[in-house]
Design a protein around this motif. Structure first.
Motif, PDB file in Angstrom:
ATOM      1  N   LYS A   1       1.200  -1.514  -0.075  1.00  0.00           N
ATOM      2  CA  LYS A   1      -0.089   0.381   0.144  1.00  0.00           C
ATOM      3  C   LYS A   1       0.549   1.730   0.123  1.00  0.00           C
ATOM      4  O   LYS A   1       0.362   1.772  -0.250  1.00  0.00           O
ATOM      5  CB  LYS A   1      -1.077   0.075   1.159  1.00  0.00           C
ATOM      6  N   GLN A   2       1.967   0.801   0.470  1.00  0.00           N
ATOM      7  CA  GLN A   2       2.492   2.244   0.842  1.00  0.00           C
ATOM      8  C   GLN A   2       3.736   2.671  -0.977  1.00  0.00           C
ATOM      9  O   GLN A   2       4.408   3.499  -0.906  1.00  0.00           O
ATOM     10  CB  GLN A   2       3.922   2.154   1.714  1.00  0.00           C
ATOM     11  N   GLY A   3       2.888   1.503  -1.894  1.00  0.00           N
ATOM     12  CA  GLY A   3       3.870   1.639  -3.081  1.00  0.00           C
ATOM     13  C   GLY A   3       5.469   1.004  -3.311  1.00  0.00           C
ATOM     14  O   GLY A   3       6.100   0.736  -4.415  1.00  0.00           O
ATOM     15  N   LEU A   4       5.745   0.324  -2.030  1.00  0.00           N
ATOM     16  CA  LEU A   4       6.547  -0.828  -2.045  1.00  0.00           C
ATOM     17  C   LEU A   4       6.984  -2.687  -2.448  1.00  0.00           C
ATOM     18  O   LEU A   4       5.747  -2.977  -1.886  1.00  0.00           O
ATOM     19  CB  LEU A   4       7.252  -0.391  -0.630  1.00  0.00           C
TER      20      LEU A   4
ATOM     21  N   LYS B   1      17.927 -12.966  -8.594  1.00  0.00           N
ATOM     22  CA  LYS B   1      18.624 -11.853  -7.469  1.00  0.00           C
ATOM     23  C   LYS B   1      17.267 -11.371  -7.130  1.00  0.00           C
ATOM     24  O   LYS B   1      15.928 -11.484  -7.836  1.00  0.00           O
ATOM     25  CB  LYS B   1      19.189 -10.935  -8.376  1.00  0.00           C
ATOM     26  N   ILE B   2      17.202 -10.964  -5.876  1.00  0.00           N
ATOM     27  CA  ILE B   2      16.299 -10.373  -4.916  1.00  0.00           C
ATOM     28  C   ILE B   2      15.943  -8.524  -5.057  1.00  0.00           C
ATOM     29  O   ILE B   2      17.367  -7.792  -5.122  1.00  0.00           O
ATOM     30  CB  ILE B   2      16.555 -10.554  -3.693  1.00  0.00           C
ATOM     31  N   PHE B   3      14.423  -7.759  -6.018  1.00  0.00           N
ATOM     32  CA  PHE B   3      14.864  -7.045  -5.837  1.00  0.00           C
ATOM     33  C   PHE B   3      13.711  -5.903  -5.444  1.00  0.00           C
ATOM     34  O   PHE B   3      13.506  -6.607  -5.108  1.00  0.00           O
ATOM     35  CB  PHE B   3      14.837  -6.305  -7.270  1.00  0.00           C
ATOM     36  N   VAL B   4      14.200  -4.583  -4.103  1.00  0.00           N
ATOM     37  CA  VAL B   4      13.124  -3.760  -3.590  1.00  0.00           C
ATOM     38  C   VAL B   4      12.852  -2.501  -4.812  1.00  0.00           C
ATOM     39  O   VAL B   4      13.770  -1.580  -5.368  1.00  0.00           O
ATOM     40  CB  VAL B   4      13.928  -3.476  -2.520  1.00  0.00           C
ATOM     41  N   GLN B   5      11.871  -2.351  -5.249  1.00  0.00           N
ATOM     42  CA  GLN B   5      11.453  -1.515  -6.224  1.00  0.00           C
ATOM     43  C   GLN B   5      10.227  -0.432  -5.242  1.00  0.00           C
ATOM     44  O   GLN B   5       9.234  -0.493  -4.371  1.00  0.00           O
ATOM     45  CB  GLN B   5      11.079  -1.709  -7.126  1.00  0.00           C
TER      46      GLN B   5
ATOM     47  N   PRO C   1      12.611   3.325  -9.765  1.00  0.00           N
ATOM     48  CA  PRO C   1      13.673   3.305  -9.165  1.00  0.00           C
ATOM     49  C   PRO C   1      14.333   1.743  -8.348  1.00  0.00           C
ATOM     50  O   PRO C   1      12.595   1.762  -7.556  1.00  0.00           O
ATOM     51  CB  PRO C   1      14.327   4.032  -8.850  1.00  0.00           C
ATOM     52  N   PHE C   2      14.324   0.595  -8.842  1.00  0.00           N
ATOM     53  CA  PHE C   2      14.527  -0.338  -8.191  1.00  0.00           C
ATOM     54  C   PHE C   2      16.379  -0.910  -7.922  1.00  0.00           C
ATOM     55  O   PHE C   2      17.421  -0.243  -8.607  1.00  0.00           O
ATOM     56  CB  PHE C   2      14.002  -1.666  -8.595  1.00  0.00           C
ATOM     57  N   LYS C   3      16.400  -1.263  -6.788  1.00  0.00           N
ATOM     58  CA  LYS C   3      17.859  -2.093  -6.381  1.00  0.00           C
ATOM     59  C   LYS C   3      17.695  -3.423  -5.410  1.00  0.00           C
ATOM     60  O   LYS C   3      16.855  -4.036  -4.910  1.00  0.00           O
ATOM     61  CB  LYS C   3      18.165  -0.699  -4.887  1.00  0.00           C
TER      62      LYS C   3
END
Length: 71
Positions: free
Chosen positions: A6-9, A24-28, A32-34
């Motif tokens: 809900k926070q856009g993550l 690989k695991i990504f956080v977005q 942008p994502f990393k």
């Protein structure tokens, strides 16, 4: 996880190519994502699937605990 979404993550796994089982695991958040970490996981190995699922759950929990009081 629902609160984070809900926070856009979003936290997800992705392969570099369609022919690869290495992910690989990504956080977005937004555009942008990393990478979460520099660990590569093999989707054909049950142990690796358990490890990356646990890593995703741990990151969601860490972020929720850190951010829940700010919203």
């Amino acid at each position: 996880m629902i609160w984070c979404n809900k926070q856009g993550l979003t936290i997800y796994v992705s392969a570099q190519s369609g022919n690869s089982n290495i992910v690989k695991i990504f956080v977005q958040k937004g555009v942008p994502f990393k990478p979460l970490n520099n660990i590569e996981y093999n989707q054909e190995e049950p142990e690796d699937v358990i490890k990356y699922t646990a890593a995703i759950d741990a990151e969601y929990e860490r972020l929720y605990t850190k951010m829940k009081h700010r919203v």
